[in-house]
Design an enzyme around this catalytic site. Structure first.
Site, PDB file in Angstrom:
ATOM      1  N   GLY A 173       1.108  -1.205  -0.032  1.00  0.00           N
ATOM      2  CA  GLY A 173      -0.197   0.206  -0.051  1.00  0.00           C
ATOM      3  C   GLY A 173       0.852   1.199  -0.246  1.00  0.00           C
ATOM      4  O   GLY A 173       2.002   0.977  -0.103  1.00  0.00           O
ATOM      5  N   ASN A 174       0.184   1.923   0.011  1.00  0.00           N
ATOM      6  CA  ASN A 174       1.142   4.236   0.472  1.00  0.00           C
ATOM      7  C   ASN A 174       0.487   5.190   1.133  1.00  0.00           C
ATOM      8  O   ASN A 174      -0.207   4.113   1.492  1.00  0.00           O
ATOM      9  CB  ASN A 174       1.104   4.512  -0.565  1.00  0.00           C
ATOM     10  CG  ASN A 174       0.029   4.699  -1.379  1.00  0.00           C
ATOM     11  OD1 ASN A 174      -0.903   5.787  -1.164  1.00  0.00           O
ATOM     12  ND2 ASN A 174      -0.400   3.915  -2.696  1.00  0.00           N
TER      13      ASN A 174
END
Ligand code: CTP
Length: 397
Positions: free
Chosen positions: A207-208
């Protein structure tokens, strides 16, 4: 603001003295203001001051005692272009959230057809209590606008969140509201927001750091300006408050693409604000990858679809497609390349080199670049203010 009908609701809190400044600002700007005060409010500020400044008798009771004149909360609710309750105590917020119509202010609120702005003011513990928080969330879910209290020294001398927002800032919220009006009425706006999560196994993902704040601010701003909004949202800890926002929750880039392909054909405007993961694991393990059973695993990645480019390829005449670019270097060059590659009409550039811009923050510093290369740089603003600038710009196209 000139000629606008505003109900100023005042309740029983120390911050009621600040309502006088708010009233003056509204009157000076040419608004017609009807003050409605709760019985407790009158303990803090005298109706004489308020009626003198507003030029209208202050309403507090259902009837005027000596004449028997009935004050119609229904008529007031129809008359108003906006209602602002400042200060709003925990008690009044609870009554509003639950429809306890035992005073003129709450009955007027329940009858109001106009946008309602609520500026809470209370002690920090009352503000933080789950009951108050739940009531505020309820008001949000009704489409009311909460003007968040500031942090600072409170009447109790404790320091924390609960101090009513300054009258100048409450006035500005109302001013902005009337300045924009409903300039997106009849439009359908699609917004993507947040990160995407790309599954590795049942418990892990790539993810980020995107929080979704910019996309949600855009959705709220567009909805408030009259648009029907579809917010295609990756996993975030945010909720949309305006009833004109339909949230479509997705997790991965592929799911986001599917939702966008479904929504884009009937949208007038699309703003691609999501931080889409560029790569996803080639395959997802069915069971948790165990540490003991193997050496450090190698995760092979494959490219995710470019959602903005897919929409750019099918964009019709009259549709506006806006993108975002969060860059760390050669910002303008990269942003301009993205406009061409994705067939965008404009791109909102933020640089991670600017303090206060980018993921997680409540502020942003943006530059808007159009397809013809023209640029406008904005100063550091809240994400909500930046959202207003972005929508103003889209409308100018
Ligand atoms: N975007 C998208 N789908 C992707 C990647 C990006 O829709 N798979 C959109 C973003 O929402 C944003 C714009 O494209 O509006 C630019 O995103 P960005 O991540 O900056 O661009 P990339 O094309 O992924 O390029 P890079 O990561 O190499 O800078």
């Amino acid at each position: 603001m000139k000629g606008r009908h505003i109900i100023l609701g005042i309740t029983g809190g120390i911050a009621a003295y600040k309502s006088v400044s708010l009233l003056r600002l509204l009157i000076k700007a040419g608004a017609e203001v009807q003050v409605v005060i709760t019985p407790a409010g009158k303990q803090f500020i005298t109706p004489v001051t308020l009626s003198a400044l507003s030029g209208r008798p202050v309403i507090s009771e259902f009837f005027t005692a000596n004449t028997g004149e009935w004050h119609s909360h229904v008529d007031l609710g129809l008359w108003a272009d906006a209602m602002v309750i400042a200060p709003a105590t925990a008690s009044t917020i609870a009554k509003m959230a639950n429809g306890v119509a035992d005073n003129m202010l709450v009955t007027t609120y329940l009858s109001a057809k106009c946008p309602v702005f609520v500026a809470p003011a209370m002690d920090l513990d009352m503000m933080a209590h789950p009951s108050t928080q739940a009531n505020i969330e309820r008001l949000r879910s009704y489409g009311n606008h909460i003007i968040e209290p500031a942090s600072g020294e409170l009447a109790s001398h404790l320091v924390g969140k609960g101090r009513m927002e300054e009258p100048e800032n409450i006035f500005k919220v109302l001013q902005d509201h009337f300045a924009h009006g409903l300039d997106l009425a009849g439009k359908h706006v699609m917004i993507t927001a947040g990160p995407t999560y790309e599954k590795i196994d049942p418990v892990r993902f790539i993810g980020n750091y995107s929080s979704g704040k910019m996309g949600y601010a855009l959705a709220e701003e567009a909805a408030e300006r009259g648009a029907k909004v579809t917010l295609v949202s990756g996993p975030v800890n945010l909720t949309a408050s305006n009833p004109n926002i339909q949230v479509v929750k997705v997790e991965s880039a592929r799911q986001m693409l599917e939702a966008c392909l479904e929504t884009f054909p009937h949208s007038d405007i699309a703003v691609m604000c999501a931080a889409v993961a560029d790569y996803a694991p080639e395959s997802v393990a069915d069971v948790k990858i165990k540490r003991e059973h193997q050496d450090a695993p190698v995760i092979r990645l494959v490219k995710n679809p470019d959602i903005a480019a897919a929409l750019g390829a099918q964009k019709r005449l009259g549709q506006i497609l806006a993108g975002f670019a969060l860059e760390t270097h050669d910002e303008e060059k990269h942003a301009k390349e993205k406009i061409t590659k994705k067939n965008l009409d404009m791109i909102v550039l933020n640089s991670l080199r600017d303090p206060g811009a980018g993921f997680q923050t409540d502020t942003n510093k943006i530059t808007i670049i159009d397809a013809d290369g023209s640029e406008i740089a904005f100063p550091l603003k809240t994400k909500r203010e930046a959202a207003a600038d972005i929508i103003d710009h889209i409308l100018s196209l």
